[in-house]
Design a protein around this motif. Sequence first.
Motif, mmCIF file in Angstrom:
data_model
loop_
_atom_site.group_PDB
_atom_site.id
_atom_site.type_symbol
_atom_site.label_atom_id
_atom_site.label_comp_id
_atom_site.label_asym_id
_atom_site.label_seq_id
_atom_site.Cartn_x
_atom_site.Cartn_y
_atom_site.Cartn_z
ATOM 1 N N ARG A 78 0.814 -1.227 0.000
ATOM 2 C CA ARG A 78 0.000 0.000 0.000
ATOM 3 C C ARG A 78 0.843 1.271 0.000
ATOM 4 O O ARG A 78 0.610 2.212 0.755
ATOM 5 N N GLY A 79 1.860 1.286 -0.837
ATOM 6 C CA GLY A 79 2.697 2.469 -0.982
ATOM 7 C C GLY A 79 3.862 2.546 -0.033
ATOM 8 O O GLY A 79 4.678 3.473 -0.123
ATOM 9 N N ASP A 80 3.963 1.588 0.890
ATOM 10 C CA ASP A 80 5.092 1.543 1.813
ATOM 11 C C ASP A 80 5.979 0.347 1.474
ATOM 12 O O ASP A 80 5.561 -0.580 0.772
ATOM 13 N N LEU A 81 7.191 0.366 2.004
ATOM 14 C CA LEU A 81 8.124 -0.731 1.809
ATOM 15 C C LEU A 81 8.066 -1.636 3.040
ATOM 16 O O LEU A 81 8.297 -1.189 4.168
ATOM 17 N N MET A 82 7.759 -2.916 2.835
ATOM 18 C CA MET A 82 7.663 -3.866 3.936
ATOM 19 C C MET A 82 8.787 -4.896 3.796
ATOM 20 O O MET A 82 8.883 -5.577 2.774
ATOM 21 N N VAL A 83 9.621 -4.985 4.817
ATOM 22 C CA VAL A 83 10.763 -5.898 4.805
ATOM 23 C C VAL A 83 10.545 -6.981 5.859
ATOM 24 O O VAL A 83 10.319 -6.679 7.033
ATOM 25 N N THR A 84 10.633 -8.226 5.418
ATOM 26 C CA THR A 84 10.424 -9.367 6.315
ATOM 27 C C THR A 84 11.719 -10.143 6.467
ATOM 28 O O THR A 84 12.380 -10.472 5.471
ATOM 29 N N LYS A 85 12.082 -10.432 7.712
ATOM 30 C CA LYS A 85 13.274 -11.240 7.996
ATOM 31 C C LYS A 85 12.858 -12.413 8.869
ATOM 32 O O LYS A 85 12.349 -12.229 9.968
ATOM 33 N N GLN A 86 13.037 -13.611 8.353
ATOM 34 C CA GLN A 86 12.695 -14.794 9.133
ATOM 35 C C GLN A 86 13.736 -15.055 10.213
ATOM 36 O O GLN A 86 14.932 -14.783 10.023
ATOM 37 N N VAL A 87 13.273 -15.555 11.334
ATOM 38 C CA VAL A 87 14.120 -15.790 12.501
ATOM 39 C C VAL A 87 14.278 -17.293 12.715
ATOM 40 O O VAL A 87 13.291 -18.034 12.765
ATOM 41 N N TYR A 88 15.528 -17.738 12.827
ATOM 42 C CA TYR A 88 15.819 -19.150 13.047
ATOM 43 C C TYR A 88 16.451 -19.346 14.418
ATOM 44 O O TYR A 88 17.366 -18.619 14.808
ATOM 45 N N GLU A 89 15.956 -20.340 15.130
ATOM 46 C CA GLU A 89 16.586 -20.746 16.379
ATOM 47 C C GLU A 89 17.521 -21.927 16.104
ATOM 48 O O GLU A 89 17.494 -22.509 15.012
ATOM 49 N N LYS A 90 18.324 -22.272 17.077
ATOM 50 C CA LYS A 90 19.259 -23.373 16.904
ATOM 51 C C LYS A 90 18.513 -24.668 16.563
ATOM 52 O O LYS A 90 17.577 -25.050 17.262
ATOM 53 N N GLY A 91 18.919 -25.293 15.496
ATOM 54 C CA GLY A 91 18.303 -26.548 15.098
ATOM 55 C C GLY A 91 17.147 -26.409 14.129
ATOM 56 O O GLY A 91 16.630 -27.408 13.629
ATOM 57 N N ASP A 92 16.718 -25.169 13.833
ATOM 58 C CA ASP A 92 15.615 -24.978 12.882
ATOM 59 C C ASP A 92 16.064 -25.320 11.465
ATOM 60 O O ASP A 92 17.103 -24.820 11.010
ATOM 61 N N PRO A 93 15.285 -26.128 10.730
ATOM 62 C CA PRO A 93 15.608 -26.335 9.314
ATOM 63 C C PRO A 93 15.271 -25.090 8.517
ATOM 64 O O PRO A 93 14.489 -24.234 8.974
ATOM 65 N N VAL A 94 15.836 -24.975 7.344
ATOM 66 C CA VAL A 94 15.592 -23.795 6.512
ATOM 67 C C VAL A 94 14.117 -23.622 6.208
ATOM 68 O O VAL A 94 13.598 -22.498 6.127
ATOM 69 N N SER A 95 13.398 -24.722 6.081
ATOM 70 C CA SER A 95 11.987 -24.655 5.728
ATOM 71 C C SER A 95 11.080 -24.299 6.905
ATOM 72 O O SER A 95 9.902 -24.024 6.717
ATOM 73 N N SER A 96 11.631 -24.276 8.134
ATOM 74 C CA SER A 96 10.790 -24.050 9.317
ATOM 75 C C SER A 96 11.414 -23.056 10.282
ATOM 76 O O SER A 96 11.952 -23.434 11.335
ATOM 77 N N PRO A 97 11.368 -21.769 9.977
ATOM 78 C CA PRO A 97 11.881 -20.762 10.916
ATOM 79 C C PRO A 97 10.988 -20.670 12.143
ATOM 80 O O PRO A 97 9.829 -21.084 12.124
#
Length: 222
Positions: A158-177
């Motif tokens: 909606r006219g703004d810039l939205m930046v998303t950063k996924q958070v991983y804990e120890k042992g998280d697979p890439v597919s499951s942040p």
Amino acid sequence: MRGLTGAGPSARGSVQAVSTVVAVLTALALFVAACATGGTGARDEGPAHADSVAGAAASPAPSPSDSYRRVNAVTLVKDDPHVSPAVKRGLKPCAADEYPVDVSYGNLTGSTVEDVVVNVLTCGDAVGVGSYVYRSEGGRYQNVFRAEESPVYAEIDRGDLMVTKQVYEKGDPVSSPSGENVITYAWTAGRFVEESSHHTDYGNAAGGVASPVPEPTVAPDG
């Protein structure tokens, strides 16, 4: 039985008259029913509607916006001095000449030409390794925003810039942040300024503290 058989011409004429009246009334009822339905099914389903459509004027095809300019995102990123060498080295075709980039166009900075948002991803897992915004200035695209803290992804909201950063804990697979940080930026006084942020836990990690919200790097003027 003889009494009935012996009925004279008058009785037979009466029966014929009644039959004629019934036939006339039946025909009349069918005619009225046909008028009430507005005609035959073939006309309702076919020619009547086809004639109406044929008589309507065709709508002109929309013309492309003058503010939209398609760019070669791969060239834009590789020629950009503000993009890290690591991202440039990793920007290779995944198959044939298909590069792992997502490109969006929209009005983020108020420029007369639509801004370009480029996300560079990995081939295998489609993890965002760099997000950039380019603004048209003097006929050339300038980098006005970059975020290279992987995994990261930027989009227009909606006219703004939205930046998303996924958070991983120890042992998280890439597919499951374990969660994600989302920051919304608005274009103010010639630069992107943080407008809001929030964190979401996905609830699939056992314990641990979420990674802090990353600080994006805003490209210097010029």
